[in-house]
Write a protein that holds these residues in place. Structure first.
Motif, PDB file in Angstrom:
ATOM      1  N   LYS A   1     -23.290  26.636  48.938  1.00 25.63           N
ATOM      2  CA  LYS A   1     -23.848  27.962  48.700  1.00 25.63           C
ATOM      3  C   LYS A   1     -25.047  27.817  47.785  1.00 25.63           C
TER       4      LYS A   1
ATOM      5  N   GLN B   1     -18.995  19.999  45.126  1.00 29.66           N
ATOM      6  CA  GLN B   1     -17.636  20.022  45.628  1.00 29.66           C
ATOM      7  C   GLN B   1     -17.626  19.165  46.861  1.00 29.66           C
TER       8      GLN B   1
ATOM      9  N   ARG C   1     -13.047  28.049  45.361  1.00 29.10           N
ATOM     10  CA  ARG C   1     -14.035  27.500  46.286  1.00 29.10           C
ATOM     11  C   ARG C   1     -13.494  27.500  47.693  1.00 29.10           C
TER      12      ARG C   1
ATOM     13  N   ARG D   1     -32.301  32.680  43.458  1.00 27.03           N
ATOM     14  CA  ARG D   1     -32.565  34.069  43.099  1.00 27.03           C
ATOM     15  C   ARG D   1     -34.066  34.258  42.939  1.00 27.03           C
TER      16      ARG D   1
ATOM     17  N   ASN E   1     -30.923  31.692  50.750  1.00 30.02           N
ATOM     18  CA  ASN E   1     -29.821  30.758  50.926  1.00 30.02           C
ATOM     19  C   ASN E   1     -30.335  29.561  51.693  1.00 30.02           C
TER      20      ASN E   1
ATOM     21  N   GLU F   1     -26.039  38.004  32.526  1.00 27.87           N
ATOM     22  CA  GLU F   1     -25.610  37.882  33.915  1.00 27.87           C
ATOM     23  C   GLU F   1     -25.450  39.269  34.542  1.00 27.87           C
TER      24      GLU F   1
ATOM     25  N   MET G   1     -28.283  45.026  45.695  1.00 23.45           N
ATOM     26  CA  MET G   1     -28.433  46.071  46.691  1.00 23.45           C
ATOM     27  C   MET G   1     -27.103  46.759  46.974  1.00 23.45           C
TER      28      MET G   1
ATOM     29  N   ARG H   1     -22.145  35.711  43.410  1.00 26.29           N
ATOM     30  CA  ARG H   1     -23.214  35.381  44.340  1.00 26.29           C
ATOM     31  C   ARG H   1     -23.478  36.599  45.203  1.00 26.29           C
ATOM     32  N   SER H   2     -24.732  36.735  45.605  1.00 24.10           N
ATOM     33  CA  SER H   2     -25.065  37.942  46.370  1.00 24.10           C
ATOM     34  C   SER H   2     -24.347  37.955  47.708  1.00 24.10           C
TER      35      SER H   2
ATOM     36  N   GLU I   1     -22.875  23.039  41.045  1.00 22.12           N
ATOM     37  CA  GLU I   1     -21.709  22.174  40.982  1.00 22.12           C
ATOM     38  C   GLU I   1     -21.570  21.465  42.312  1.00 22.12           C
TER      39      GLU I   1
ATOM     40  N   PRO J   1     -34.837  39.672  47.584  1.00 25.47           N
ATOM     41  CA  PRO J   1     -33.641  39.038  48.148  1.00 25.47           C
ATOM     42  C   PRO J   1     -33.529  37.595  47.684  1.00 25.47           C
ATOM     43  N   SER J   2     -32.339  37.103  47.632  1.00 25.28           N
ATOM     44  CA  SER J   2     -32.198  35.694  47.283  1.00 25.28           C
ATOM     45  C   SER J   2     -32.190  34.844  48.550  1.00 25.28           C
TER      46      SER J   2
ATOM     47  N   GLN K   1     -28.221  29.035  46.530  1.00 25.45           N
ATOM     48  CA  GLN K   1     -28.855  30.336  46.499  1.00 25.45           C
ATOM     49  C   GLN K   1     -29.984  30.326  45.491  1.00 25.45           C
TER      50      GLN K   1
ATOM     51  N   LYS L   1     -18.495  30.227  34.117  1.00 28.98           N
ATOM     52  CA  LYS L   1     -19.530  30.211  35.146  1.00 28.98           C
ATOM     53  C   LYS L   1     -18.955  30.242  36.559  1.00 28.98           C
TER      54      LYS L   1
ATOM     55  N   VAL M   1     -28.850  29.145  38.428  1.00 24.86           N
ATOM     56  CA  VAL M   1     -28.030  29.480  37.272  1.00 24.86           C
ATOM     57  C   VAL M   1     -26.954  28.432  37.033  1.00 24.86           C
ATOM     58  N   SER M   2     -26.313  28.039  38.062  1.00 23.40           N
ATOM     59  CA  SER M   2     -25.297  27.013  37.884  1.00 23.40           C
ATOM     60  C   SER M   2     -25.258  26.171  39.137  1.00 23.40           C
TER      61      SER M   2
ATOM     62  N   THR N   1     -23.373  22.626  45.928  1.00 29.22           N
ATOM     63  CA  THR N   1     -23.629  24.041  45.776  1.00 29.22           C
ATOM     64  C   THR N   1     -24.435  24.216  44.518  1.00 29.22           C
TER      65      THR N   1
ATOM     66  N   TYR O   1     -19.185  33.622  38.097  1.00 27.58           N
ATOM     67  CA  TYR O   1     -20.470  34.271  38.355  1.00 27.58           C
ATOM     68  C   TYR O   1     -20.520  34.723  39.806  1.00 27.58           C
TER      69      TYR O   1
END
Lengths: 372, 1193
Positions: free
Chosen positions: A367, A157, B408, A371, A328, B472, B480, B442-443, A155, A325-326, A369, B437, A152-153, A148, B440
């Motif tokens: 996930k 999993q 998660r 941006r 995915n 952030e 939106m 997510r959209s 990680e 929009p971001s 994403q 973090k 920004v970040s 994921t 944070y």
């Protein structure tokens, strides 16, 4: 504990009900439907609802709502976890968890539910115990890594899924080349925790069939090698009520493996009416009701980078969305665990036969994403 | 209905067929059935026909397919009243099913039942089938039966009378030899909600609670809440059953019975005392769902029984610096007063007694911690809340990582976890900071998750991370999802109030938002800015001006109202603009929303009071408009304000104070988290999530001020085990329980044993006092082995008393006093004893371990205790001594040692270890042992060793368990002491000798993480508290090797290190000697021929050709006893020449008790033949090898 269960499809039909105590009228679901109306998206329905006499705890899985009715204090996670376990069990039994499959196997489903709860308290939830009544499948062991990340970040999993079909009481020990990578782990109850703590090996007597042996997390301190890069530009023009979209995806650190099942999903702003795009590879679809642009690329060809470009037609008279929009991104890489985690060996004790052993690594975007 | 009418209906139904094609899909299930599909029209035709023809017709009819639609409609119409057809079809459809149920074929029955269950699953009514279904309750086919049960449970409540027909079947089922059938019978019986059978249920539950199958007992536990909800009057009886089941030792039952406890009698916390430690220890092996229930219950329990572990820390905090790290700087200001008081109280208490954690409290924390790694989110959450509510602050941090992991998981899980994290992050911010973090947004997150994450981020914000968080937040504002944007703006406001450093930055950011295109964003910003400005208005008059301009554009009522309020409140800062705003507002007054109107009136009033020259007319105009407003609130407000501000003759003193009233300094609002103080609900609970008490919620009690008596958790088994393993004298206050009970409890983990001694309120690190004293004489342990037995045990018991005195303090003091005279008289008798007593006064438990395994002694002392009375008055003691005296001496050796002593010491003897307990001691063992000695030619002298030490320790081979170097100074050796392991006769006693050659002390030596092949068991040695540098200690553990030479692997843990070690037994140690006569031997041997006999020829070693050497070597190699030779020597085949003797040895394997017979038949010139007869061929083979080696080398 859990009083009743209703399974509801996306249209709002209750197509299965089961009561573990006295019968509760299905009209109790009306409160839920009300909340469902309000929430717009099914994901936005609050998992816990309070009604004058009951509490409703629901999960959303595979376009179905599993709605349980509670009358007294119970840890909400207890119920949620159990409902997911029910859905997992259906998936395990029937390959998928959908309305048609549940309706087709309604008697088995009902029997399963009867076994899983007694008076609302979980009785047998372990797949192998339940399967004493029904079929089990094949032999393979796989390590699945999911990645994921956002700009920004990022990680990692991962899960280790096991499929074990060994007779007797095999005592398995699985060790990794680099267990220090693992930051946080959770185990199937069969794993001996103390042994993991001291030696970093997984020692366990497995149940039969498919199960998730372990899930792990690789700390964000370790740099995550993001396997692809994305170049995109989405712009909306003030005049002419249209916009442009241009997305290119290229490989980055894939360690020579092919990126497969590449898919880009974009949640477009409400104002976007339609998309007129050309894809150099794969197909795209735009659903103007859900505003979902899906670009299914398939395999990533490093020589000829896939590109999607074209114009977006916008609703006139509506101000342009201020945020882009971001994106995915879904992807899969076979034979590679992006985390670098490697299984070093798997030993069996306690039984004398020689088992077949195999390991399969897969990386999947979780996930991912971008941006914009 | 006449046939004619029915006929007439046909066309109507035909129409229906077409109409209802759509519902066909749903009707599929029924469609498949050939017999289930007629519509009402067809019924008319069928009814005239014979059943056989009927079937024919029907199956033909289904081909058309339309039939099913009508059938599907029927139940739908029932309720609506439009369904003449509905009422008609039902009986027929069910007739079909009834017919199938009545048939002889199981397949038909099964098909019918499947269809009925499918109906139930869809929520359709199938109640009128009850009589037909209930008949099949006794059906032999298990599949049918299962479905019948499903049906019964669903409908029994509605048809109580008929349901009674099934009861006898279940009653029969309850007696079935198959445990699964018993369980399922009880399950269904208890699920039938029919009040009449309450007594039957009660009886069944009671019986099942003592069933031998744990599965049935589990079912009984499940049945308890069912019966309770059916008839709450049974509570008392049910509590008895619960109490009984709570004592159950299987993991299968534990979770279910605690669940029953929670539902029936959660207030009876006293029932938990005796089971507390057991529950803690079983916890990790209980199934997941049970773990959740147990952990939640134990959290509550701990809150009533232990002291607040943070009591001292809160004192430190009071000093100052600590405060800020744990509490939001300005969140608990208002509580401060109360808290200080409390703290003061606590301080007073703490001064009196420094806080030391109860070992049971520690036990709970320690045993739940591994469950943070559970895959089950509910278990993780349960542990997390336990730590949050019970652990010392320094330790709570461990839960953060696990909770972050749950984020998660599925979104529903996230939702619940975030709610709890939000509450926790207020009290313990530091815990989650490293995981910033992870929160944070997510959209793609659902809105409710976004809002919760925002909440957590806000709670976590502090001076150091605020810039990251604000950056952030900036991205979020572009989202939106407008609800989420509004929440973000609120969050920024909260950050600004909490962290003064960034207040201006935030304010500027928010002001920029005022020019946002989205009105909602602007409105929300206005509201937040208003709150922020209230903190320091004088600095920000330009912002107020800027906002005043906004009134032209912004339409959101709340925002307009906020702006007006601001201008009114701070009109002195904007003296020019304010009247102008009022002018504009007066113009648009009639078109404004109510809240805006109210604020216009407020603004007018305030301006009138400060600047009446410019605004007098405007104010009057506004008040006049308001006077005729439709809303009575506004009319009232206008009237009220007019009286206040406009001085008239009537208005009294009030108008003088109008300015003070309106322009009083208002405190700035506190923007606080909605999750503040939510932790008075038990975290993870439904009530916490809803922030309201849910039905059946059990309050989390406050910590007690003084800890209740911790000894309530002591269980008898403790003291018993203590005795068994350490051969110490028994505390007088416990009576020995019956033999059976003890046997059961042997399995218990030895934690009990060692914690027993220190179960007083002081423990943990401070327990050194007793362990330190132990070190003094630990080296004496070896010689003590050779000391006379009676002395040994007596002294041991004395030293134990000393310990008790230290530990149990007052409680024991009284009794101890009573005892002293006896001790003194003893010492008078023998000066030598006196000396030794002094020397060993504080002899520790571990030093006694040498003799621990001596079963003879132990059992004796045990039985003496069991006989002994509670009161220990001297007279009584003496009396008992006399009775013991008169008893026949237990065994010859004892006699010897007793003779040696004076009379008084005899008295001592029976005070502490009198008559042998016949149950424990395998008399055979003893006899054979002594015989072996006899035969070995060790004559019984006065100075003979105790029987236990007959197997001479010099002959015992020691093995290295841990080398000095790998053990970092700690070396461990073990040997098989060949003494029966008294806590469990099926275990092999392993004596371990620990030597600490390091320069520092080693603490808390114990065993962990035992890894065993299936079937094997280990009885750990009691934890060695302290092994000082240079000292040696011994301990005995028991291992059940299951008659195999598989190694037992475990970790040897010290307070700092863990070492992996394993013990692998030579085959010879897997047996214990038995005494057989020659004839018996031969008889047994005769039955162990063929595969069970292994014969080897060998040449004896030169040094090993005499009888003594052979016997010695064989008994060294294997723990066997010699079979005494009869006069005749023509025994075993092949018959040896009389000169060459045959040696026979016998033993039994420790676990299974299989006979092991060894024959060594010597021949000329050192030739010999070795024969081993053993049921266990593997053992036999290995034993032959070992003995062969022993005899030939």
């Amino acid at each position: 504990m859990i009083h009743s269960l209703f399974v509801i499809n996306h249209l709002g039909d209750i197509f299965l009900e089961k009561h573990w105590k006295s019968v509760i009228s299905r009209s109790v679901c009306d409160y839920f439907f009300e909340a469902r109306e309000k929430a717009v998206d099914p994901e936005n329905v609050p998992p816990v609802l309070q009604t004058p006499h009951h509490y409703l705890i629901s999960i959303y899985r595979g376009k179905l709502f599993f709605l349980s009715v509670i009358q007294t204090e119970v840890p909400p996670l207890f119920v949620i976890e159990f409902l997911h376990r029910v859905a997992d069990t259906f998936q395990d039994y029937f390959g998928e968890c959908s309305e048609s499959v549940i309706s087709d196997n309604v008697v088995i489903v009902y029997e399963l539910l009867e076994e899983m709860l007694d008076n609302g308290f979980p009785l047998a939830t372990e797949s192998n115990v339940l399967k004493e009544m029904i079929r089990p499948p094949n032999i393979l062991r796989s390590v699945v890594n999911t990645l994921t990340g956002t700009t920004v970040s990022a990680e990692i999993q991962g899960v280790i899924e096991a499929c074990v079909k060994l007779s007797g009481m095999p005592d398995l020990t699985m060790s990794f080349m680099n267990p220090r990578l693992l930051d946080d782990v959770s185990f199937h109850p069969c794993v001996r925790f103390r042994r993991w703590e001291s030696e970093r090996v997984l020692s366990f007597i497995p149940p039969d069939g498919n199960f998730t042996l372990m899930t792990y997390h690789i700390s964000s301190q370790n740099l995550v090698a993001i396997p692809v890069y994305v170049k995109q530009s989405i712009s909306f023009f003030e005049a002419g009520s249209c916009g442009r979209l241009d997305i290119t995806i290229g490989p980055k650190q894939t360690m020579g493996k092919t990126v497969e099942d590449l898919k880009v999903t974009v949640h477009m702003p409400k104002a976007v009416l339609n998309a007129n795009l050309t894809a150099s590879q794969g197909n795209y679809t735009y659903d103007f009701t859900t505003k979902l642009l899906v670009w299914d690329i398939g395999k990533l060809n490093p020589q000829k980078l896939p590109n999607l470009r074209g114009s977006l037609s916008m609703q006139t008279g509506v101000p342009n969305p201020e945020e882009n929009p971001s994106l995915n991104i879904d992807l899969k890489i076979q034979q590679l665990a992006i985390s670098g985690l490697k299984v070093s060996r798997l030993d069996m004790y306690g039984e004398t036969y020689k088992p077949f052993k195999g390991v399969k690594y897969v990386t999947k975007a979780g996930k991912f994403q971008v941006r914009t | 209905m006449t046939a004619m009418q029915k006929l007439l209906q046909l066309p109507v139904n035909a129409v229906n067929m077409v109409k209802t094609v759509q519902s066909q899909v749903q009707g599929q299930e029924e469609d498949k059935s050939p017999v289930l599909t007629p519509d009402s029209g067809q019924q008319a035709w069928y009814s005239a026909l014979q059943p056989d023809e009927l079937r024919h017709l029907r199956s033909g009819g289904t081909g058309g397919g339309g039939g099913g639609d009508q059938e599907e409609r029927a139940p739908l119409e029932e309720g609506g009243g439009g369904g003449g057809g509905g009422f008609q079809t039902q009986p027929l459809r069910h007739d079909d099913l009834k017919e199938m149920l009545d048939s002889n074929k199981d397949s038909l029955k099964l098909e019918a039942m499947k269809r009925i269950v499918a109906m139930i699953a869809r929520g359709k009514n199938a109640s009128d089938l009850f009589p037909a279904v209930v008949k099949n309750v006794a059906c032999k086919n298990i599949e049918v039966k299962k479905l019948v049960y499903v049906y019964l449970v669903r409908y029994a409540e509605e048809q109580q009378d008929l349901a009674l027909l099934s009861i006898s079947t279940f009653q029969r089922g309850l007696k079935d030899p198959n445990q699964l059938i018993r369980a399922s019978a009880l399950r269904v019986l208890s699920s039938i909600r029919v009040t009449i059978i309450v007594p039957i249920m009660m009886l069944a539950i009671k019986e099942a609670a003592s069933d031998m199958s744990p599965y049935v007992r589990k079912t009984a536990a499940h049945a308890i809440p069912k019966l309770y909800s059916l008839d709450p009057e049974q509570k008392d009886q049910l509590i008895e059953v619960i109490e009984k089941l709570l004592a159950d030792k299987t993991t299968l039952v534990a979770g279910s019975v605690v669940m029953a406890f929670e539902e029936v009698c959660p207030e009876r916390i006293d029932l938990i005392h005796k089971n507390y430690r057991k529950l803690c220890n079983l916890l990790i092996d209980v199934e997941e769902w049970g773990q959740v229930v147990i952990i939640n219950m134990l959290t509550r329990y701990a809150r009533t029984q232990f002291l607040n572990p943070n009591i001292n820390e809160s004192l430190l905090e009071e000093g100052g610096s600590g405060d800020k790290t744990f509490y939001g700087s300005d969140e608990d200001e208002d509580e401060d007063e109360e808290e200080k008081e409390k703290k003061a109280e606590a301080a007073a208490m703490a001064k009196r007694k420094p806080y030391v954690m109860d070992p049971d409290h520690r036990l709970l924390l320690r045993n739940t911690k591994p469950l943070l790694q559970s895959r089950n989110a509910a278990v993780v959450m349960a542990v997390a809340q336990l730590y949050f509510h019970l652990a010392p602050k320094a330790e709570v941090g461990v839960i953060a990582k696990a909770l972050v992991r749950l984020l998660r998981s599925h979104s529903e899980v996230q939702y619940v976890v975030l709610q709890n994290v939000a509450t926790m992050s207020i009290k313990r911010r530091g815990m989650f900071e490293p995981y910033l973090k992870s929160f944070y947004i997510r959209s793609t997150d659902p809105t409710q998750i976004k809002v919760l994450k925002l909440e957590v981020l806000t709670n976590l914000a502090n001076e150091t991370n605020i810039s990251t968080i604000l950056r952030e937040f900036q991205t979020y504002i572009k989202s939106m999802d407008k609800d989420f944007v509004a929440a973000t703006i609120q969050a920024i406001g909260r950050c600004a109030t909490n962290i003064s450093e960034v207040r201006d930055t935030c304010l500027n950011g928010l002001v920029q938002l005022l020019s946002n295109r989205d009105e909602l964003v602007v409105a929300e910003s206005v509201v937040v800015i208003k709150k922020l400005l209230q903190m320091q208005p004088e600095k920000h008059s330009d912002i107020i001006k800027h906002m005043a301009k906004l009134t032209d554009n912004i339409q959101v009522p709340m925002a307009r109202a906020s702006i007006l309020w601001l201008i009114g409140e701070y009109c002195e800062h904007v003296p020019k603009i304010a009247p102008d705003v009022l002018r504009k507002m007066a113009k648009s007054f009639t078109n404004e929303e109510d809240i805006v109107k109210l604020q216009i009136i407020n603004l007018a009033a305030k301006l009138y009071l400060t600047n009446s020259k410019q605004t007098k007319l405007l104010t009057q105009y506004v008040l006049n408009l308001a006077k005729y407003d439709q809303n009575y609130d506004i009319r009232d407000r206008a009237r009220f304000i007019r009286q206040l501000i406009v001085p008239t003759e009537k208005s009294g003193a009030l108008s003088k104070y109008a300015k003070k009233l309106f322009l009083a300094l208002k405190p700035a609002p506190v923007l606080e988290s909605p999750f503040k103080d939510r932790d008075h609900f038990q975290l993870g609970s439904l009530s916490h999530l809803l922030n309201a008490k849910a039905g059946g919620y059990q309050e989390l009690p406050d910590w007690p001020e003084a800890a209740p008596d911790p000894s309530v958790r002591n269980v008898e088994v403790f003291t018993l085990l203590e005795r068994v393993t350490t051969l110490t004298s028994v505390p007088e206050w416990t009576k020995c329980s019956s033999r059976e009970k003890r046997k059961e409890k042997k399995v218990e983990k030895p934690f009990y044993t060692d914690s027993e001694g220190e179960s007083g309120p002081t423990e943990s690190a401070d327990s050194e006092s007793d362990s330190a004293s132990g070190s003094e004489s630990s080296s004496g342990s070896e010689e003590s082995g050779s000391g006379s037995e009676s002395e040994e045990s007596k002294e041991a018991s004395e030293s134990e008393e000393e310990e008790e005195e230290e530990e149990e303090e007052q409680k024991k003091k009284k009794k101890k006093d009573l005892k002293k005279p006896v001790q003194e008289s003893e010492s008078e008798q023998s000066s030598e004893e006196e000396e030794r007593k002094h020397q060993r006064k504080s002899k520790p438990r571990k030093s006694e371990s040498e003799s621990e395994s001596d079963e003879d002694e132990e059992s004796e002392s045990e039985s003496s205790q069991s006989e002994s009375e509670d009161s220990e008055s001297e007279a009584e003691v003496k009396k008992k001594k006399k009775t013991a005296e008169s008893k026949p001496p237990p065994k010859p050796l004892k006699k010897e040692s007793k003779k040696e002593k004076k009379e008084m010491s005899l008295l001592d003897l029976d005070d502490f270890e009198p008559a042998p307990s016949p149950q424990v001691t395998p008399v055979n063992t003893f006899l054979s042992n002594s015989l072996v000695t006899d035969l070995e030619g060790l004559s019984l002298s006065d100075s003979v060793l105790s029987p236990a030490t007959i197997a001479p320790s010099s002959a015992l081979k020691s093995y290295e368990l841990l080398h000095r170097i790998t053990g970092e100074g700690l070396s461990v050796e073990y040997c098989f002491s060949r003494q029966p392991f008294s806590p469990d006769a099926n275990m092999v006693a392993v004596q371990m000798q620990f030597t600490n050659s390091a320069s520092s002390d080693t603490k808390n030596l114990h065993i962990e993480d035992v890894k065993l092949q299936s079937g094997m068991r280990v009885k750990e040695f009691p934890e060695i508290e302290l092994l000082p540098a240079g000292e040696t200690a011994t301990a005995v553990m028991g291992i059940d090797f299951c008659d195999s030479t598989q190694a037992a692997n475990f970790q040897l843990c010290t307070h700092t290190r863990k070492f992996f070690v394993s013990i692998q037994p030579p085959v010879g140690e897997l047996m214990r000697p038995v005494f057989l006569t020659e004839n018996e031997f031969k008889k047994e041997q005769g039955q162990l021929m063929g595969m069970n006999e292994i014969t080897e020829k060998l040449t004896l070693d030169v040094k090993c050709r005499n009888e003594h050497a052979i016997v010695q070597r064989v008994t060294t190699a294997a723990n066997l006893s010699r079979v005494p030779c009869g006069s005749d020597k023509e025994c075993s085949p092949p018959v040896p020449p009389p000169d060459y003797p045959v040696h026979r040895f016998a033993g039994r394997t420790v676990t299974s008790g299989s006979l092991v017979l060894v024959t060594v038949a010597t021949k000329e010139e050192g030739a010999a033949q070795l024969t081993v007869n053993c049921e266990k061929m593997v053992i036999g083979t290995m034993l032959v090898k070992d003995i062969l080696q022993a005899l030939t080398q």
